[in-house]
Design an enzyme around this catalytic site. Structure first.
Site, PDB file in Angstrom:
ATOM      1  N   ARG A 219      11.301  -5.457   5.470  1.00  0.00           N
ATOM      2  CA  ARG A 219      11.082  -3.411   5.286  1.00  0.00           C
ATOM      3  C   ARG A 219      12.485  -3.056   5.444  1.00  0.00           C
ATOM      4  NH1 ARG A 219       5.447  -1.915   5.436  1.00  0.00           N
ATOM      5  NH2 ARG A 219       5.796  -2.638   7.279  1.00  0.00           N
TER       6      ARG A 219
ATOM      7  N   LYS B  63       0.973  -1.696   0.264  1.00  0.00           N
ATOM      8  CA  LYS B  63       0.345   0.258   0.752  1.00  0.00           C
ATOM      9  C   LYS B  63       0.565   1.188  -0.273  1.00  0.00           C
ATOM     10  CE  LYS B  63      -2.371  -0.727   3.657  1.00  0.00           C
ATOM     11  NZ  LYS B  63      -0.866  -2.373   3.826  1.00  0.00           N
TER      12      LYS B  63
ATOM     13  N   ARG C  62      11.308  -0.664  11.488  1.00  0.00           N
ATOM     14  CA  ARG C  62      10.301  -0.540  11.736  1.00  0.00           C
ATOM     15  C   ARG C  62       9.556  -1.902  12.838  1.00  0.00           C
ATOM     16  NH1 ARG C  62       4.682   0.118   8.230  1.00  0.00           N
ATOM     17  NH2 ARG C  62       3.789  -0.771   9.423  1.00  0.00           N
TER      18      ARG C  62
ATOM     19  N   ARG D 270      -0.204  -8.976  13.742  1.00  0.00           N
ATOM     20  CA  ARG D 270      -1.181  -7.968  12.602  1.00  0.00           C
ATOM     21  C   ARG D 270      -2.140  -8.682  11.775  1.00  0.00           C
ATOM     22  NH1 ARG D 270       4.247  -5.179  11.282  1.00  0.00           N
ATOM     23  NH2 ARG D 270       3.362  -3.965   9.229  1.00  0.00           N
TER      24      ARG D 270
ATOM     25  N   ARG E 264      -9.690   0.642   8.725  1.00  0.00           N
ATOM     26  CA  ARG E 264      -9.522  -0.774   8.915  1.00  0.00           C
ATOM     27  C   ARG E 264     -10.475  -1.684   9.588  1.00  0.00           C
ATOM     28  NH1 ARG E 264      -3.942  -0.477   8.350  1.00  0.00           N
ATOM     29  NH2 ARG E 264      -2.601  -1.785   9.881  1.00  0.00           N
TER      30      ARG E 264
HETATM   31  P1  AP5 Z   1       4.654  -1.656   1.826  1.00  0.00           P
HETATM   32  O1  AP5 Z   1       4.315  -0.962   0.777  1.00  0.00           O
HETATM   33  O2  AP5 Z   1       5.863  -0.606   3.121  1.00  0.00           O
HETATM   34  O3  AP5 Z   1       3.483  -2.269   2.211  1.00  0.00           O
HETATM   35  P2  AP5 Z   1       2.212  -1.515   3.136  1.00  0.00           P
HETATM   36  O4  AP5 Z   1       1.271  -2.163   2.579  1.00  0.00           O
HETATM   37  O5  AP5 Z   1       1.999   0.160   3.201  1.00  0.00           O
HETATM   38  O6  AP5 Z   1       2.174  -2.370   4.212  1.00  0.00           O
HETATM   39  P3  AP5 Z   1       2.461  -2.170   6.366  1.00  0.00           P
HETATM   40  O7  AP5 Z   1       3.298  -2.667   6.939  1.00  0.00           O
HETATM   41  O8  AP5 Z   1       2.654  -0.378   6.346  1.00  0.00           O
HETATM   42  O9  AP5 Z   1       1.167  -2.093   6.329  1.00  0.00           O
HETATM   43  P4  AP5 Z   1      -0.103  -2.062   7.864  1.00  0.00           P
HETATM   44  O10 AP5 Z   1      -1.689  -1.996   6.973  1.00  0.00           O
HETATM   45  O11 AP5 Z   1       0.816  -3.439   8.195  1.00  0.00           O
HETATM   46  O12 AP5 Z   1       0.727  -1.085   8.405  1.00  0.00           O
HETATM   47  P5  AP5 Z   1       0.349   0.233   8.465  1.00  0.00           P
HETATM   48  O13 AP5 Z   1       1.221   1.736   8.715  1.00  0.00           O
HETATM   49  O14 AP5 Z   1      -0.355   0.727   7.852  1.00  0.00           O
HETATM   50  O15 AP5 Z   1       5.615  -2.427   1.978  1.00  0.00           O
HETATM   51  C1  AP5 Z   1       6.515  -3.947   2.262  1.00  0.00           C
HETATM   52  C2  AP5 Z   1       7.247  -4.312   2.325  1.00  0.00           C
HETATM   53  O16 AP5 Z   1       7.369  -5.280   0.383  1.00  0.00           O
HETATM   54  C3  AP5 Z   1       8.557  -3.086   1.785  1.00  0.00           C
HETATM   55  O17 AP5 Z   1       9.968  -3.767   1.978  1.00  0.00           O
HETATM   56  C4  AP5 Z   1       8.661  -3.077  -0.289  1.00  0.00           C
HETATM   57  O18 AP5 Z   1       9.540  -2.474  -0.764  1.00  0.00           O
HETATM   58  C5  AP5 Z   1       7.862  -4.179  -1.072  1.00  0.00           C
HETATM   59  N1  AP5 Z   1       7.331  -4.610  -0.816  1.00  0.00           N
HETATM   60  C6  AP5 Z   1       6.131  -3.726  -1.824  1.00  0.00           C
HETATM   61  N2  AP5 Z   1       5.946  -3.942  -2.630  1.00  0.00           N
HETATM   62  C7  AP5 Z   1       6.118  -5.761  -2.964  1.00  0.00           C
HETATM   63  C8  AP5 Z   1       5.630  -6.324  -4.848  1.00  0.00           C
HETATM   64  N3  AP5 Z   1       5.009  -6.092  -5.090  1.00  0.00           N
HETATM   65  N4  AP5 Z   1       6.903  -7.014  -5.079  1.00  0.00           N
HETATM   66  C9  AP5 Z   1       7.774  -7.540  -3.746  1.00  0.00           C
HETATM   67  N5  AP5 Z   1       7.922  -6.386  -2.589  1.00  0.00           N
HETATM   68  C10 AP5 Z   1       7.172  -6.168  -2.811  1.00  0.00           C
HETATM   69  O19 AP5 Z   1      -0.225   0.704  10.437  1.00  0.00           O
HETATM   70  C11 AP5 Z   1       0.906   0.526  11.487  1.00  0.00           C
HETATM   71  C12 AP5 Z   1       0.277   0.297  12.798  1.00  0.00           C
HETATM   72  O20 AP5 Z   1      -0.186   1.641  12.839  1.00  0.00           O
HETATM   73  C13 AP5 Z   1      -1.300  -0.707  12.435  1.00  0.00           C
HETATM   74  O21 AP5 Z   1       0.056  -2.362  13.162  1.00  0.00           O
HETATM   75  C14 AP5 Z   1      -1.776  -0.040  14.161  1.00  0.00           C
HETATM   76  O22 AP5 Z   1      -1.205  -0.603  15.137  1.00  0.00           O
HETATM   77  C15 AP5 Z   1      -1.236   1.325  13.437  1.00  0.00           C
HETATM   78  N6  AP5 Z   1      -2.978   1.445  12.677  1.00  0.00           N
HETATM   79  C16 AP5 Z   1      -2.561   1.926  11.120  1.00  0.00           C
HETATM   80  N7  AP5 Z   1      -3.620   2.543  10.956  1.00  0.00           N
HETATM   81  C17 AP5 Z   1      -4.399   2.090  11.866  1.00  0.00           C
HETATM   82  C18 AP5 Z   1      -5.841   1.839  12.098  1.00  0.00           C
HETATM   83  N8  AP5 Z   1      -6.648   2.309  10.717  1.00  0.00           N
HETATM   84  N9  AP5 Z   1      -6.821   1.278  12.709  1.00  0.00           N
HETATM   85  C19 AP5 Z   1      -5.805   1.549  14.046  1.00  0.00           C
HETATM   86  N10 AP5 Z   1      -5.011   1.390  13.624  1.00  0.00           N
HETATM   87  C20 AP5 Z   1      -4.425   1.892  12.591  1.00  0.00           C
HETATM   88 MG    MG Z   2       2.395   0.723   4.751  1.00  0.00          MG
END
Ligand code: AP5
Ligand code: MG
Length: 218
Positions: free
Chosen positions: A127, A14, A162, A173, A88
């Site tokens: 990552r 994402k 992270r 997660r 989410r």
């Molecule tokens: P990346 O692009 O970073 O993936 P992502 O989908 O953004 O993954 P996240 O881990 O950031 O998602 P998340 O939803 O768990 O975390 P968030 O920050 O929202 O890519 C990942 C890796 O893969 C990278 O190394 C990249 O290079 C590689 N990659 C990308 N595309 C690829 C491809 N096509 N092929 C191969 N490799 C690839 O949330 C974190 C925390 O915040 C949550 O756990 C929660 O505690 C809190 N939080 C955030 N939002 C909310 C909410 N709405 N409600 C409640 N709590 C929340």
């Molecule tokens: Mg992300």
């Protein structure tokens, strides 16, 4: 102004895709994960509350997250907004729907970045992200290493791991994701502008699909 939404499990890409879409289509990127990580690093009241929850891979409570998002939206934006990691839970989706209708803001694309569970852990554990929040570039030790070990190609800042990118936090997660995703799909799957993209392909190919979609201008 419209809001677009990227859905998908942890590590589905994402953030990677959002950063590119935002540049290409001049969107405003709203990642609740990034907003919360900023709050943690600044030590705000919300950050202090969210720190341990995030590190353990649990979700921050709906009211806190909705409050952060609605405050940002109320400030207004030039151009459309792209959500990444929000909504989410069904409660967040419903609250956002109500907020958008009272503010007369339209809903654009809702895109599910679909990736099989088996490939996600390696993506997340490997990552690395730029420690400069204003940059936030995303790398991977194997599939997207920086040119110089541990240093961001774009801004020269050190890269970091992270706190929730451990195998243990990742599993938690995924438990959260699996518990909340079907209701979200039920909510958005009926929308005219709902699409699913195969995210288990090289990032460039995923991006091509998204560019075509966003060029349709929902
Ligand atoms: P990346 O692009 O970073 O993936 P992502 O989908 O953004 O993954 P996240 O881990 O950031 O998602 P998340 O939803 O768990 O975390 P968030 O920050 O929202 O890519 C990942 C890796 O893969 C990278 O190394 C990249 O290079 C590689 N990659 C990308 N595309 C690829 C491809 N096509 N092929 C191969 N490799 C690839 O949330 C974190 C925390 O915040 C949550 O756990 C929660 O505690 C809190 N939080 C955030 N939002 C909310 C909410 N709405 N409600 C409640 N709590 C929340
Ligand atoms: Mg992300």
């Amino acid at each position: 102004m419209k809001v677009h939404i990227l859905l998908g499990p942890p590590g589905s890409g994402k953030g990677t895709q959002a950063k590119r879409l935002v540049q290409k289509f001049k969107l405003n990127h709203l990642s609740t994960g990034d907003i919360l990580r900023d709050a943690v690093s600044q030590g705000t009241e919300i950050g202090l509350k969210a720190k341990a929850i995030m590190a353990s891979g649990k979700l921050v409570d709906d009211d806190t997250v909705n409050g952060l998002v609605f405050a940002r939206l109320q400030q207004g934006f030039e151009g459309d907004v792209l959500f990444d990691g929000y909504p989410r839970t069904l409660q967040q989706a419903e609250a956002l729907g109500e907020f958008l209708s009272t503010q007369q803001i339209g809903l654009g694309f809702v895109v599910n970045v679909a990736v099989p569970d088996g490939v996600l852990e390696a993506r997340v554990v490997g990552r690395r992200v730029c420690s400069n929040n204003a940059c936030g570039a995303i790398y991977h030790v194997e599939s997207k290493p920086p040119k110089q070990d541990g240093i961001c190609d774009l801004c020269g800042s050190p890269l970091k791991h992270r706190s929730d990118d451990t195998a243990e936090a990742f599993r938690s997660r995924m438990v959260e994701f699996n518990a909340t995703f079907q209701p979200i799909l039920g909510f958005y799957g009926r929308q005219t502008h709902f699409r699913s993209v195969d995210g288990n392909r090289p990032p460039e190919q995923v991006f091509e699909f998204l560019v075509q979609l966003f060029s349709e201008n929902a």
